[in-house]
Scaffold this motif. Sequence first.
Motif, mmCIF file in Angstrom:
data_model
loop_
_atom_site.group_PDB
_atom_site.id
_atom_site.type_symbol
_atom_site.label_atom_id
_atom_site.label_comp_id
_atom_site.label_asym_id
_atom_site.label_seq_id
_atom_site.Cartn_x
_atom_site.Cartn_y
_atom_site.Cartn_z
ATOM 1 N N GLN A 288 -27.958 -32.092 -44.132
ATOM 2 C CA GLN A 288 -28.646 -30.527 -43.249
ATOM 3 C C GLN A 288 -27.480 -29.719 -44.379
ATOM 4 O OE1 GLN A 288 -29.694 -29.572 -40.707
ATOM 5 N NE2 GLN A 288 -29.787 -31.571 -40.357
ATOM 6 N N LYS A 293 -31.799 -30.200 -49.604
ATOM 7 C CA LYS A 293 -33.247 -29.746 -48.958
ATOM 8 C C LYS A 293 -34.094 -28.975 -50.601
ATOM 9 C CE LYS A 293 -32.358 -27.554 -45.163
ATOM 10 N NZ LYS A 293 -32.060 -26.753 -43.718
ATOM 11 N N ILE A 322 -38.836 -34.911 -44.902
ATOM 12 C CA ILE A 322 -38.722 -33.505 -44.607
ATOM 13 C C ILE A 322 -38.377 -33.577 -43.095
ATOM 14 C CG2 ILE A 322 -40.395 -31.537 -44.220
ATOM 15 C CD1 ILE A 322 -41.812 -31.852 -46.997
ATOM 16 N N ARG A 323 -38.832 -34.178 -42.270
ATOM 17 C CA ARG A 323 -38.371 -34.464 -40.923
ATOM 18 C C ARG A 323 -37.234 -34.635 -40.822
ATOM 19 N NH1 ARG A 323 -41.666 -39.332 -38.496
ATOM 20 N NH2 ARG A 323 -39.917 -40.720 -39.589
ATOM 21 N N THR A 325 -34.369 -33.369 -42.908
ATOM 22 C CA THR A 325 -33.792 -32.341 -43.091
ATOM 23 C C THR A 325 -33.764 -31.215 -42.639
ATOM 24 O OG1 THR A 325 -35.214 -31.011 -44.469
ATOM 25 C CG2 THR A 325 -33.427 -33.432 -45.727
ATOM 26 N N THR A 326 -35.080 -31.270 -41.357
ATOM 27 C CA THR A 326 -35.227 -30.052 -40.485
ATOM 28 C C THR A 326 -34.581 -30.499 -39.109
ATOM 29 O OG1 THR A 326 -37.223 -31.112 -40.220
ATOM 30 C CG2 THR A 326 -37.219 -29.212 -42.011
#
Length: 618
Positions: A288, A293, A322-323, A325-326
Amino acid sequence: MTAPTLTPEHIKDLPNWLREIDVALAANPQVAITGNLRDFVILPRPGTPHPRFATVIEALSTLLSIAGHSCQITFDIVSGPRVLHDNESGSAAAVLSQLDRKASDSGTTQLRALQQLLESVAVSERPMCLVIDNASRLTPGPDFSDPEFHRVLVVAEKLLSTARRNPVPGPHITPLYNTVFWLVDQENDLPHWLVATDTVRVVSIPAPTFGQRRTAVTSLVPSLPGGVDLDPTAREAVIESYAAQTNGLTLRSITEVNRLAIDRRIVATSIEDAIRTFRVGVPDNPWQDPALKQRIREGAKYLGSRVLGQQAPIRKTVDILIRSTTGLTGAQGSGDSSRPQGILFFAGPTGVGKTELAKSMAELVFGRKDAFIRFDMSEFSSEHAEARLIGAPPGYVGHNTGGELTNAVRHNPFSLLLFDEIEKAHPRILDKFLQILEDGRLTDGNGSTVYFSEALIVFTSNLGVYRTDSQGERVPVVSRGRPYIEIESTIRAAVSEHFTKDIGRPELLNRIGDNIVVFDFISPRTAEDLVPMFVDNVTRRVHSISGTHISVADSVIQQLVESACERLDFGGRGVGTIVETMLVNPLSRALFEMDISTAHATVTAITQDSTGWMVTLS
């Protein structure tokens, strides 16, 4: 505070293992209890919706009291015998007083006292039970050869046929045995000739179910920061998430998670941060981190500069990052997932950048080279190599050292794990990955749980590139020059066939899912980029070692490119081999013979004669 009194009508609300023991009281003079012994047990609390958290000993004592066994004695090797629960007649205290007198007269050891206690309880004319706590620790050795301990076990075996049954005031109609309970870590901590009989019942305490975890967290959520201020809908959502994410944790561990959240002021709606911290021991969550990011936004460019000519695999890899970190890893499931942050299966020809992309991913995400941990699975082709990964089981040489995989993840939970040439591993070893990929955890040889929920998992394989023909020869299935979509479909089919038909592990393929990333062959255009990159690496190395600046003429680079294009079936390694053979080797020889005071030299030509390659320096 005195525990609330439970009556026979509450037996239906007790855990199944306690109800199984209630059945055994009239049929089995001895009971071995194993499994989740050190956890809390949820017991009903009459008059309140909140449950009571009890130890296994306390829960067992509660059940015995409900059954009418109000005279209970417990024994462990540290504290010796003591009264667990006694009725008004003081029968348990009288038995212990008599044992104390015998001990003072003869200097009785603890094991000798246990033997006498067994004999006293089993033949007592009064209803009485004995609970032997930590029975696995009665002797330090792994076997039953200690003379005193062996005698205790032999006495216990003899008492199976002589144990008394006495009328007990309670819900049971028939007389009950003066039951002896052995609390052991594993069933084989008692000899088979004792437990493998119809008269000894083995009861296993399982890990807590979702319902039990939900009951526990329901009573714990109000104590969390902000927990009492939640509206009913939000509270229900927190409870569901809390219970789902603690899959694999004991009730005792869940209470510790709660304490950790309170200590670190983690609010109820962010309970996943407390669970993650409890599991991996690191309070910060790099997944996070805003800086990560930002790095991933530039990820395609960064990875593309490290691995040339593989746009499709790089795009798939960046999507996985990306998946993660989200926070959407495993979001398609019904509950919060503890699976690894990313799972990738790199397949394709040799030397095309599979390992290099994995290394680059580790540096991109974690910002350090030591976050990349590689396992060559050709070293795990035998079934017994499993011990290297997770550690040898107790009783075997080296069981205290742990396994290479479990130790690496325990020490560095935020890492990328590369399992190279996974198809060469023994199928039994592949079974270990089922739990890792599904639940994000693995139990090592010592029984400790290691969590993979913060790691990236990458497999590499050459499946589908070659096959063995009827003559035993290795022949290519796909070749350079074919369309990428055709190569991808052929290799994907080969990977699927290997797991489903060849080794019979379709469930492993199912856990990998659509994360199979197929690499293409190296193209001539990629070779044109690789050769100057390799040459630059050589010239930088020469300068760092000797201080000499080496230049390479464009005509020489073009000559290297033309030769490299003839070996593209061997991928980037083939290109590197050409540079080493035609440039590095003869250049090393020339520099060795050159005046060390030379500050600059240019490779103007490379030629070949009967002795090999030579460079011309000017």
